[in-house]
Design an enzyme around this catalytic site. Structure first.
Site, short mmCIF file in Angstrom:
data_model
loop_
_atom_site.label_atom_id
_atom_site.label_comp_id
_atom_site.label_asym_id
_atom_site.label_seq_id
_atom_site.Cartn_x
_atom_site.Cartn_y
_atom_site.Cartn_z
N ARG A 47 0.85 -1.20 0.00
CA ARG A 47 0.00 0.00 0.00
C ARG A 47 0.88 1.24 0.00
O ARG A 47 0.64 2.20 -0.71
CB ARG A 47 -0.97 0.00 1.20
CG ARG A 47 -1.71 1.33 1.34
CD ARG A 47 -2.96 1.29 2.23
NE ARG A 47 -2.87 0.42 3.37
CZ ARG A 47 -2.13 0.65 4.46
NH1 ARG A 47 -1.43 1.76 4.57
NH2 ARG A 47 -2.11 -0.23 5.44
N TYR A 99 -17.16 15.96 -15.87
CA TYR A 99 -17.57 14.55 -15.79
C TYR A 99 -18.57 14.37 -14.64
O TYR A 99 -18.35 14.87 -13.54
CB TYR A 99 -16.33 13.66 -15.59
CG TYR A 99 -16.69 12.23 -15.26
CD1 TYR A 99 -17.52 11.50 -16.12
CD2 TYR A 99 -16.24 11.61 -14.11
CE1 TYR A 99 -17.88 10.19 -15.81
CE2 TYR A 99 -16.58 10.30 -13.81
CZ TYR A 99 -17.41 9.60 -14.66
OH TYR A 99 -17.76 8.31 -14.36
N ASP A 171 -7.93 18.54 -14.90
CA ASP A 171 -8.20 17.14 -15.28
C ASP A 171 -7.84 17.04 -16.77
O ASP A 171 -8.52 17.59 -17.62
CB ASP A 171 -9.68 16.83 -15.02
CG ASP A 171 -10.04 15.38 -15.36
OD1 ASP A 171 -9.33 14.78 -16.19
OD2 ASP A 171 -11.02 14.87 -14.80
N LYS A 196 -8.48 5.87 -19.35
CA LYS A 196 -8.85 6.29 -20.69
C LYS A 196 -7.65 6.20 -21.65
O LYS A 196 -7.20 5.12 -21.91
CB LYS A 196 -9.45 7.70 -20.60
CG LYS A 196 -10.53 7.84 -19.51
CD LYS A 196 -11.70 6.94 -19.81
CE LYS A 196 -12.90 7.04 -18.89
NZ LYS A 196 -12.75 7.06 -17.47
O1 P1T Z 1 -13.54 6.29 -14.17
P1 P1T Z 1 -12.36 6.83 -13.40
O2 P1T Z 1 -11.06 6.23 -13.77
O3 P1T Z 1 -12.59 6.87 -11.93
O4 P1T Z 1 -12.21 8.37 -13.88
C1 P1T Z 1 -13.16 9.34 -13.60
C2 P1T Z 1 -13.09 10.44 -14.62
C3 P1T Z 1 -12.43 11.61 -14.31
N1 P1T Z 1 -12.31 12.62 -15.19
C4 P1T Z 1 -12.83 12.53 -16.44
C5 P1T Z 1 -12.68 13.66 -17.38
C6 P1T Z 1 -13.49 11.36 -16.83
O5 P1T Z 1 -13.98 11.29 -18.06
C7 P1T Z 1 -13.64 10.29 -15.90
C8 P1T Z 1 -14.37 9.04 -16.24
N2 P1T Z 1 -15.22 9.17 -17.33
C9 P1T Z 1 -16.04 8.20 -17.83
C10 P1T Z 1 -16.15 6.98 -17.31
C11 P1T Z 1 -16.82 8.60 -19.02
O6 P1T Z 1 -17.36 7.73 -19.73
O7 P1T Z 1 -16.89 9.80 -19.26
#
Ligand code: P1T
Length: 380
Positions: A47, A99, A171, A196
């Site tokens: 961790r 988001y 972000d 992503k």
């Molecule tokens: O899904 P995660 O890895 O927890 O990420 C969250 C997140 C944060 N910032 C942006 C700009 C994002 O697009 C996302 C996650 N977005 C999707 C799952 C989506 O389909 O838009």
């Protein structure tokens, strides 16, 4: 090193002191032997630290031109860690086009912990400035925004954040370090959903933060260990592998994104196309200055603005897959109002343009003729 070299080699010296493997090994271990209490080879418990995670964190820092990379179990876990640097009473100015999960985290969790959020459009600097008071600690931006593809001028916003000594977080999930490096433009924190484009193959969920300030890095590392929202070694390996082809994939995502945006823009049934590369995009000039290219995310609305027809359109797609998420090699389509942004109340989401017919495309790296043919038949 230049960017493409950094994606492959950045921070990757000596990732395997034991056997000199070229790729960082997957250290699938919980713990590490100590010869006497406190005497170990740099890692004591996974961790707190894991060599595969460290290899990824160094790669993340390298591609973002930052000093410190910190990896988390998801993009939201990364945002959560940033929010934990705040205290009750603190205020955050956040872009309102965001988001849905980020909005939910701010509005449903941290609001109840006594943090006040102002969700505003970030195109007017005067407007941002008008919300600043002595409790303001953080400006939260996403650019391009999800799902409206608005582009926020990072350098301009950073002038304000610096003037008032407030942290600026970006972000960078949609653009990635290939298209823009927010720390170079004056941001203090760059955050990613590594799920992503960084991972790039829709096979992992992971998040990251990169900063330059040593104290902030220490605080985030402390939270990473104390709260424990860490990614596993296999997931770190997958994102590290993904980053090595980021530049190649992004180049093709951008080319295909352009072709798809231009096709949609000329389609008689399409009302608006949201892609920062179009000259008609309201933030095209900022995008041109700030980004290397315009990315592979494209949103659009249809002229009749019908919820039912939007659902039918996504059901009819054959090459594009109807799914949440984005940034993988395969093309995905989503209906934000019922999927990614369903957690934002209808009145709120419609204020930013997330209307019933809005479709969001993550344009993949297939042959673009097949993608356009698919859009054509589904629109018909
Ligand atoms: O899904 P995660 O890895 O927890 O990420 C969250 C997140 C944060 N910032 C942006 C700009 C994002 O697009 C996302 C996650 N977005 C999707 C799952 C989506 O389909 O838009």
């Amino acid at each position: 090193m230049k960017f493409n070299t950094k994606t492959i080699h950045g921070g990757q010296e000596n990732v395997d002191p034991a056997y000199k493997s070229v790729m960082a090994p997957i250290y699938q271990t919980t713990t590490y032997q100590q010869s006497t209490p406190g005497n170990h080879n740099g890692f004591e418990y996974s961790r707190s630290g894991n060599p595969t995670r460290t290899a990824l964190e160094k790669s993340l820092a390298s591609i973002e031109n930052g000093e410190y990379g910190i990896a988390f179990g998801s993009g939201l876990a990364a945002i959560d860690a940033i929010m934990k640097t705040l205290k009750p009473g603190d205020e955050v100015i956040s872009t309102n086009d965001i988001y849905g999960g980020t909005y939910r985290l701010f509005n449903k969790i941290y609001k109840d912990f006594g943090i006040k959020f102002h969700f505003i459009g970030m195109q007017s600097l005067e407007k941002i400035e008008s919300y600043i008071n002595d409790k303001t600690k953080l400006i939260w931006t996403e650019t391009p925004t999800n799902p409206m593809m608005s582009v926020i001028d990072i350098e301009a916003v950073s002038m304000i954040s610096k003037k008032y000594d407030i942290l600026l977080a970006v972000d960078n999930t949609f653009a990635t370090a290939y298209l823009q490096r927010p720390l170079d433009m004056g941001a203090d924190i760059v955050m990613h959903s590594g799920t992503k484009y960084l991972g790039g193959h829709s096979d992992v969920v992971l998040g990251s933060v990169v900063v330059n300030d040593e104290e902030l890095a220490k605080q985030l590392h402390f939270i990473q260990n104390a709260s424990g929202a860490i990614p596993g070694p296999m997931d770190c390996f997958l994102v590290l592998r993904g980053i090595k082809t980021l530049h190649l994939r992004m180049q093709r995502h951008c080319e295909n994104g352009k072709a798809v945006a231009e096709y949609l823009n000329s389609h008689p049934k399409v009302e608006n196309v949201y892609w920062p590369g179009l000259e008609s995009h309201p933030n095209h000039e900022v995008a041109k200055r700030q980004m290397k290219d315009f990315g592979g995310m494209v949103s659009f609305t249809t002229k009749n603005n019908s919820y039912k027809d939007a659902i039918k359109f996504v059901e009819n797609l054959k090459v594009f897959t109807l799914a949440e998420s984005l940034g993988g090699v395969e093309s995905l389509a989503g209906h934000p109002a019922s999927m990614t942004h369903a957690s934002i109340p209808k009145e709120e989401r419609e204020k930013t343009g997330v209307v019933d017919s809005l479709i969001r495309l993550s344009v993949g790296i297939e042959d673009v003729e097949d993608l356009i043919q698919d859009l054509k038949q589904a629109l018909k």
